[in-house]
Write a protein that holds these residues in place. Structure first.
Motif, PDB file in Angstrom:
ATOM      1  N   GLU A 193      -6.371   4.681   6.034  1.00  0.00           N
ATOM      2  CA  GLU A 193      -5.410   4.147   6.996  1.00  0.00           C
ATOM      3  C   GLU A 193      -5.160   5.147   8.128  1.00  0.00           C
ATOM      4  O   GLU A 193      -4.974   4.760   9.279  1.00  0.00           O
ATOM      5  N   SER A 253      -7.247   6.973  -1.521  1.00  0.00           N
ATOM      6  CA  SER A 253      -8.282   6.499  -0.600  1.00  0.00           C
ATOM      7  C   SER A 253      -7.713   5.499   0.404  1.00  0.00           C
ATOM      8  O   SER A 253      -8.101   5.500   1.582  1.00  0.00           O
ATOM      9  N   ARG A 254      -6.824   4.649  -0.031  1.00  0.00           N
ATOM     10  CA  ARG A 254      -6.191   3.709   0.907  1.00  0.00           C
ATOM     11  C   ARG A 254      -5.441   4.471   1.990  1.00  0.00           C
ATOM     12  O   ARG A 254      -5.504   4.124   3.176  1.00  0.00           O
ATOM     13  N   TRP A 255      -4.707   5.504   1.585  1.00  0.00           N
ATOM     14  CA  TRP A 255      -3.887   6.242   2.551  1.00  0.00           C
ATOM     15  C   TRP A 255      -4.746   7.018   3.552  1.00  0.00           C
ATOM     16  O   TRP A 255      -4.454   7.028   4.752  1.00  0.00           O
ATOM     17  N   PRO A 299       0.773  -1.245   0.000  1.00  0.00           N
ATOM     18  CA  PRO A 299       0.000   0.000   0.000  1.00  0.00           C
ATOM     19  C   PRO A 299       0.801   1.290   0.000  1.00  0.00           C
ATOM     20  O   PRO A 299       0.226   2.362  -0.224  1.00  0.00           O
ATOM     21  N   MET A 303      -5.224  -1.129   7.291  1.00  0.00           N
ATOM     22  CA  MET A 303      -4.586  -2.118   6.424  1.00  0.00           C
ATOM     23  C   MET A 303      -3.488  -2.872   7.154  1.00  0.00           C
ATOM     24  O   MET A 303      -3.368  -4.089   7.045  1.00  0.00           O
ATOM     25  N   LEU A 337      -9.208   0.508  -7.515  1.00  0.00           N
ATOM     26  CA  LEU A 337      -8.320   0.593  -6.356  1.00  0.00           C
ATOM     27  C   LEU A 337      -7.610   1.934  -6.414  1.00  0.00           C
ATOM     28  O   LEU A 337      -6.870   2.215  -7.357  1.00  0.00           O
ATOM     29  N   ALA A 377      -5.455  -5.688   1.733  1.00  0.00           N
ATOM     30  CA  ALA A 377      -6.345  -5.496   0.583  1.00  0.00           C
ATOM     31  C   ALA A 377      -7.766  -5.942   0.847  1.00  0.00           C
ATOM     32  O   ALA A 377      -8.549  -6.060  -0.086  1.00  0.00           O
ATOM     33  N   GLN A 422     -10.444  -4.606   1.830  1.00  0.00           N
ATOM     34  CA  GLN A 422     -11.543  -3.770   1.335  1.00  0.00           C
ATOM     35  C   GLN A 422     -11.844  -4.054  -0.127  1.00  0.00           C
ATOM     36  O   GLN A 422     -12.985  -3.922  -0.579  1.00  0.00           O
ATOM     37  N   TYR A 458      -5.130   4.652  -4.502  1.00  0.00           N
ATOM     38  CA  TYR A 458      -4.124   4.747  -3.440  1.00  0.00           C
ATOM     39  C   TYR A 458      -4.385   5.921  -2.507  1.00  0.00           C
ATOM     40  O   TYR A 458      -4.148   5.822  -1.291  1.00  0.00           O
TER      41      TYR A 458
END
Length: 541
Positions: free
Chosen positions: A372, A367-369, A220, A382, A363, A415, A417, A365
């Protein structure tokens, strides 16, 4: 076997002292392999700077979030913003590319090795401090613009000059989430720029060779879409860690294919036990064969087994090879030999083929950050500890799992989500691409956007075009809540996507592990009146 990868950590051997290169040992290896019809993929060795370089410039080593300088004597300890490390990296790549650019046995290059591995994506040294401020100034031009974008009035974080802006090091209270997001973007961009320098050298010196990089699946910390710009294709390292399932590995293949929207290579395919997971069992019979064919089925054009022989020294002694430490063939070797014979017959039918799914999963990145940093539920993070195991009914990973096997481990959490909708498709044999939100969505019938928390204007425009052209968009939880600067929209969730959904989120609930809810489907929807468990997060429309 027809291809061998070499030299990924050999900088200290290729340049044993400053400005003196020794290619004799590598020349012999490449020549021997070429004489036996084996093609060679060379690696730029910059992931492991030589001891003399770190001894002469100890500040090349990264500084962690708590202000501590990391120690030398390993790999991935270097800061990509250090000017000497950059110059020396360019030099060794130039030397290798000039030496092997026209060798008949060399067909391509792997740049570096697993960018970001070992928590090396971010550095907090003085070089990064100066580079971060310059990056912000280039992005915002005026510090007042940054203050508005970051919402600096909250807690009085209003800056009057670029020199006042700190790196987001360890702090007593939470950092400004917009500050954190831009530092994450900056850190990813640092490695993208560093990577681009190597790609440019290889393109100039070796125009007939391919260039790739070995990613790490759903890793990630770096934006894979940006990092891989300019490559011919993506490669990745496929290890069946503790807690992985056939579905999680399949999803990793499909994401790697989706990074550049083309077929990929597996640059490191596990051939036996690994040495770095919390538990490292011996694979069952036909494991290597199964994993190889799974890669091919998902668009893998090449599979290289890691490693040839188990290392007798160093930190990976317990990592299996095709040969064991005594030089004996292993079960993985026998399976690889069988695969080689089979692929000779299958190759004419497989040549030029590629998966063409009609479903895409987005996907993102950013949004992932941001999720988190502000998960609003610990179970949405994550990076759980690698030995973390959570039994929960919503975590059924494969249809055939028994109820007491419904769990997810720390590494799979990287991963989950995106795996939830993927697995629902996988169980019904519906293939899917996993792509960037800005990717061309032409040709897809359905697009799923799970946890698309942050919406950049280009993403909104892309999804609007897709829906207006007749595509079906399925938004997941937390979608459309924040703008490109990590601020909440002034309109209800899903923000600017409301015009596409015709509904908004009235409120949400964050559920602890012992709490769950259920969703009862009408028979007209599912044809079976199914009841689905709901855990961790619920939204009411």
């Amino acid at each position: 076997f027809n291809t061998v990868r070499l030299a990924e950590f050999a900088w200290g051997l290729l340049e044993p002292e400053p400005d003196r290169c020794d290619f004799a040992w590598l020349d012999r290896a490449v020549d021997v392999l070429n004489a036996h019809g084996l093609r060679v993929v060379l690696s730029t060795p910059t992931a492991a700077p030589p001891p003399w370089l770190l001894a002469a410039h100890p500040d090349i080593a990264q500084v962690d979030e708590q202000g501590r300088r990391v120690g030398p004597g390993t790999r991935r300890e270097a800061c990509a913003n250090h000017p000497v490390y950059q110059e020396r990296s360019r030099r060794i790549v130039e030397q290798m590319a000039a030496h092997y650019g026209h060798h008949p046995g060399v067909i391509g290059w792997q740049t570096d090795n697993e960018f970001g591995c070992h928590d090396s994506a971010r550095c907090y040294c003085p070089h990064c401090q100066a580079a971060f401020r310059a990056w912000l100034q280039e992005k915002f031009t005026h510090v007042d613009t940054l203050n508005r974008a970051w919402g600096g009035a909250f807690w009085g974080e209003v800056y009057t000059s670029w020199e006042e802006i700190p790196l987001p090091t360890r702090s007593r209270a939470q950092r400004n989430p917009s500050h954190l997001l831009d530092f994450q973007r900056f850190s990813s961009d640092v490695w993208r720029r560093y990577h681009a320098q190597q790609i440019a050298i290889l393109r100039r010196r070796c125009p007939n060779h391919f260039v790739t990089h070995n990613l790490m699946g759903f890793f990630p910390d770096l934006n894979a879409y940006h990092l891989c710009e300019g490559l011919d294709f993506v490669s990745w390292d496929n290890y069946h860690y503790f807690g992985a399932t056939p579905a999680t590995v399949a999803a990793s293949h499909d994401h790697m294919r989706g990074v550049l929207r083309r077929n990929f290579w597996v640059m490191e395919q596990q051939a036996g036990q690994i040495n770095w997971s919390v538990y490292n069992p011996a694979p069952p019979p036909n494991f290597v064969r199964l994993k190889t064919y799974q890669a091919i089925a998902h668009g893998g054009d090449g599979v290289i087994y890691f490693r040839w022989r188990q290392a007798r020294a160093g930190s990976e002694q317990y990592h299996s090879g095709l040969l064991d430490h005594a030089g004996r063939t292993t079960a993985g070797y026998e399976e690889a030999r069988q695969i080689g014979a089979e692929l000779q017959r299958l190759a004419p039918m497989l040549a030029g083929t590629a998966p063409r799914p009609k479903v895409a999963i987005l996907l993102d990145y950013d949004s992932r950050w941001v999720l988190e940093e502000q998960p609003h539920n610990q179970l949405l993070r994550m990076n759980q500890p690698p030995d973390f195991v959570l039994p929960h009914p919503v975590l059924l990973m494969d249809r055939e799992d028994e109820p007491d096997e419904r769990f997810m481990t720390g590494r799979a959490w990287l991963a989950w989500q995106f795996l939830a909708p993927y697995i629902a498709l996988w169980e019904d044999n519906i293939p899917a691409d996993i792509v960037a939100p800005e990717a061309d969505l032409t040709g897809y019938r359905v697009v799923l956007a799970p946890f698309l928390n942050l919406l950049r204007p280009a993403v909104v425009s892309n999804l609007r075009r897709f829906v207006q052209a007749g595509g079906a968009l399925i938004l997941g939880p937390r979608s459309g809540l924040k703008d490109e600067h990590n601020r909440l929209f002034t309109t209800p969730q899903p923000g600017p996507l409301t015009e596409l959904t015709g509904s908004t989120v009235r409120f949400f609930d964050s559920l602890s592990p012992e709490r769950s809810n259920e969703l009862r489907w009408q028979e007209s929807v599912t044809r079976m009146g199914r009841v689905s468990p709901v855990g961790f997060w619920a939204e009411v429309l």
